[in-house]
Design an enzyme around this catalytic site. Structure first.
Site, PDB file in Angstrom:
ATOM      1  N   SER A  35       1.074  -1.310   0.215  1.00  0.00           N
ATOM      2  CA  SER A  35      -0.206   0.214   0.430  1.00  0.00           C
ATOM      3  C   SER A  35       0.796   1.345  -0.109  1.00  0.00           C
ATOM      4  O   SER A  35       2.081   1.221   0.139  1.00  0.00           O
ATOM      5  CB  SER A  35      -0.568   0.023   1.300  1.00  0.00           C
ATOM      6  OG  SER A  35       0.102   0.259   1.897  1.00  0.00           O
ATOM      7  N   ILE A  83       3.355  -1.300   5.719  1.00  0.00           N
ATOM      8  CA  ILE A  83       2.859  -0.414   5.381  1.00  0.00           C
ATOM      9  C   ILE A  83       3.773   0.856   4.653  1.00  0.00           C
ATOM     10  O   ILE A  83       4.818   0.846   5.636  1.00  0.00           O
ATOM     11  CB  ILE A  83       2.469  -0.052   6.911  1.00  0.00           C
ATOM     12  CG1 ILE A  83       1.300  -1.609   7.042  1.00  0.00           C
ATOM     13  CG2 ILE A  83       1.773   0.683   7.215  1.00  0.00           C
ATOM     14  CD1 ILE A  83       1.416  -2.541   8.582  1.00  0.00           C
ATOM     15  N   ILE A 112       7.315  -2.611   6.741  1.00  0.00           N
ATOM     16  CA  ILE A 112       7.651  -0.865   7.067  1.00  0.00           C
ATOM     17  C   ILE A 112       8.087  -0.470   6.241  1.00  0.00           C
ATOM     18  O   ILE A 112       8.904  -0.855   5.725  1.00  0.00           O
ATOM     19  CB  ILE A 112       7.880  -0.620   8.409  1.00  0.00           C
ATOM     20  CG1 ILE A 112       7.304  -1.302   9.803  1.00  0.00           C
ATOM     21  CG2 ILE A 112       7.953   1.223   8.138  1.00  0.00           C
ATOM     22  CD1 ILE A 112       5.943  -1.218   9.692  1.00  0.00           C
ATOM     23  N   LYS A 113       7.256   0.111   5.071  1.00  0.00           N
ATOM     24  CA  LYS A 113       8.116   0.696   3.930  1.00  0.00           C
ATOM     25  C   LYS A 113       8.643   2.322   3.886  1.00  0.00           C
ATOM     26  O   LYS A 113       8.138   3.328   4.939  1.00  0.00           O
ATOM     27  CB  LYS A 113       7.115   1.178   2.960  1.00  0.00           C
ATOM     28  CG  LYS A 113       5.936  -0.092   2.370  1.00  0.00           C
ATOM     29  CD  LYS A 113       5.754   0.722   1.050  1.00  0.00           C
ATOM     30  CE  LYS A 113       5.642   0.798  -0.381  1.00  0.00           C
ATOM     31  NZ  LYS A 113       4.364   0.713  -0.779  1.00  0.00           N
ATOM     32  N   TYR A 114       9.510   2.264   4.388  1.00  0.00           N
ATOM     33  CA  TYR A 114      10.855   3.574   4.455  1.00  0.00           C
ATOM     34  C   TYR A 114      11.492   4.295   2.581  1.00  0.00           C
ATOM     35  O   TYR A 114      11.658   3.553   2.232  1.00  0.00           O
ATOM     36  CB  TYR A 114      11.925   3.237   5.346  1.00  0.00           C
ATOM     37  CG  TYR A 114      11.654   3.270   6.629  1.00  0.00           C
ATOM     38  CD1 TYR A 114      10.690   4.145   6.933  1.00  0.00           C
ATOM     39  CD2 TYR A 114      11.802   1.777   7.220  1.00  0.00           C
ATOM     40  CE1 TYR A 114      10.850   3.401   8.543  1.00  0.00           C
ATOM     41  CE2 TYR A 114      11.717   1.287   8.491  1.00  0.00           C
ATOM     42  CZ  TYR A 114      11.166   2.028   9.045  1.00  0.00           C
ATOM     43  OH  TYR A 114      10.866   2.543  10.185  1.00  0.00           O
TER      44      TYR A 114
END
Ligand code: E4P
Length: 294
Positions: A35, A83, A112-114
């Site tokens: 997402s 996310i 976790i998207k960075y």
């Protein structure tokens, strides 16, 4: 339904749990989900609230995002749900990390998207030490992918890097070549980073991912539906990828670069104009849900 799963894990690129469920029924499985702020802004419930004139506070926005990923989480397999933290160009690693820690607790299968920028890499380095799985997004260069490899070294869990194919194609570059180059570069590594082809825009991209045996691909629902409608074609052994844009114009080659994966991540030049533009677009789409829009 699919007779045999491709080696490439398939993720749905979207922000609507109903779509994920529909694709799961169509394929018989969904390995994971990605997402991003633009996709959550398009979620039907979020659109309905905005259309009714409701202005979301940032807490409501976060609660909506949490609701979306919590609904999707049990639908997918072991590739998890990615996310994305909220970040603009001034966001410090400490802020991204605080968001990442919180979001990682939302569901048991979170990534976790960075963003692939200096502060995003700094946040990722600490995250993997804490056991937080990461997906490094907005990757447009081999140097950024090398920095991801170096920053996430020692991670117990695989880290993902997401090269954005379609956005490179959009400006005339052969985005799939970046995927291929990163895979080639990682052949010399320890395998702790998985390549997740993102910004997939057509069936041709997907078939080439299968031919390259890319670890994972995140694909919009409508392309997976198109793949299903055509009877789930797979590339034959003599498959040749046609690197052309939608008008048939040849895409420009992205040459392979020799980089040393053993270098410290700070040594790599991680700047890329498409990463900067991508962050600005995510910020704009996120903010569009915070004010009244038609
Ligand atoms: C997924 O992780 C990415 O955010 C997504 O694939 C981007 O796709 P787009 O370039 O079509 O916006």
């Amino acid at each position: 339904m699919l007779a045999e799963r491709p080696k490439t894990k398939l993720l749905v690129d979207g922000g609507d749990p109903d779509e994920t469920l529909r694709i799961k029924k169509l394929l018989g499985f969904v390995d994971g989900q990605t997402s991003n702020p633009s996709l959550s802004a398009k979620n039907p419930e979020v659109r309905r609230l905005i259309a009714s004139g409701h202005r979301l506070s940032s807490k409501e926005e976060k609660d909506e995002y949490k609701r979306i990923v919590q609904t999707i989480s049990p639908l997918v397999g072991d590739a998890g749900v990615s996310i994305e933290v909220f970040a603009d160009l001034d966001t410090r690693a400490e802020d991204m990390l605080a968001q990442g820690r919180e979001m990682f607790g939302w569901i048991p299968n979170a990534y976790i998207k960075y963003p692939c920028i200096h502060e995003g890499l700094r946040a990722a380095q600490v995250s993997v030490r804490e056991g937080i799985r990461v997906n490094m997004t907005l990757c447009f260069s081999q140097e950024q992918a090398a920095a991801v490899y170096a920053a996430t070294g020692g991670s117990k869990e695989p880290a993902y890097v997401s090269p954005f194919v379609g956005r490179l194609d959009d400006r005339g570059d052969n985005g799939m070549e970046l995927v291929k180059n990163i895979q080639q570069m990682y052949e010399g590594g320890d395998g702790h980073v998985r390549v997740l082809a993102a910004s997939i825009r057509n069936l041709n991209h997907l078939l080439y991912c299968f031919a390259l045996k890319t670890d994972l691909a995140t694909v919009p629902g409508k392309i997976l539906e198109e793949w299903a409608a055509q009877g789930f074609p797979m590339p034959k052994h003599d498959f040749v990828y046609k690197a052309v844009d939608s008008r048939g114009t040849p895409l420009k080659a992205i040459p392979y670069r020799q980089v040393n994966l053993a270098d410290s991540w700070e040594k790599f030049d991680v700047s890329h104009e498409l990463t900067t533009q991508g962050i600005a677009k995510f910020v704009a789409d996120y903010e569009s849900t915070l004010r009244h829009s038609a």
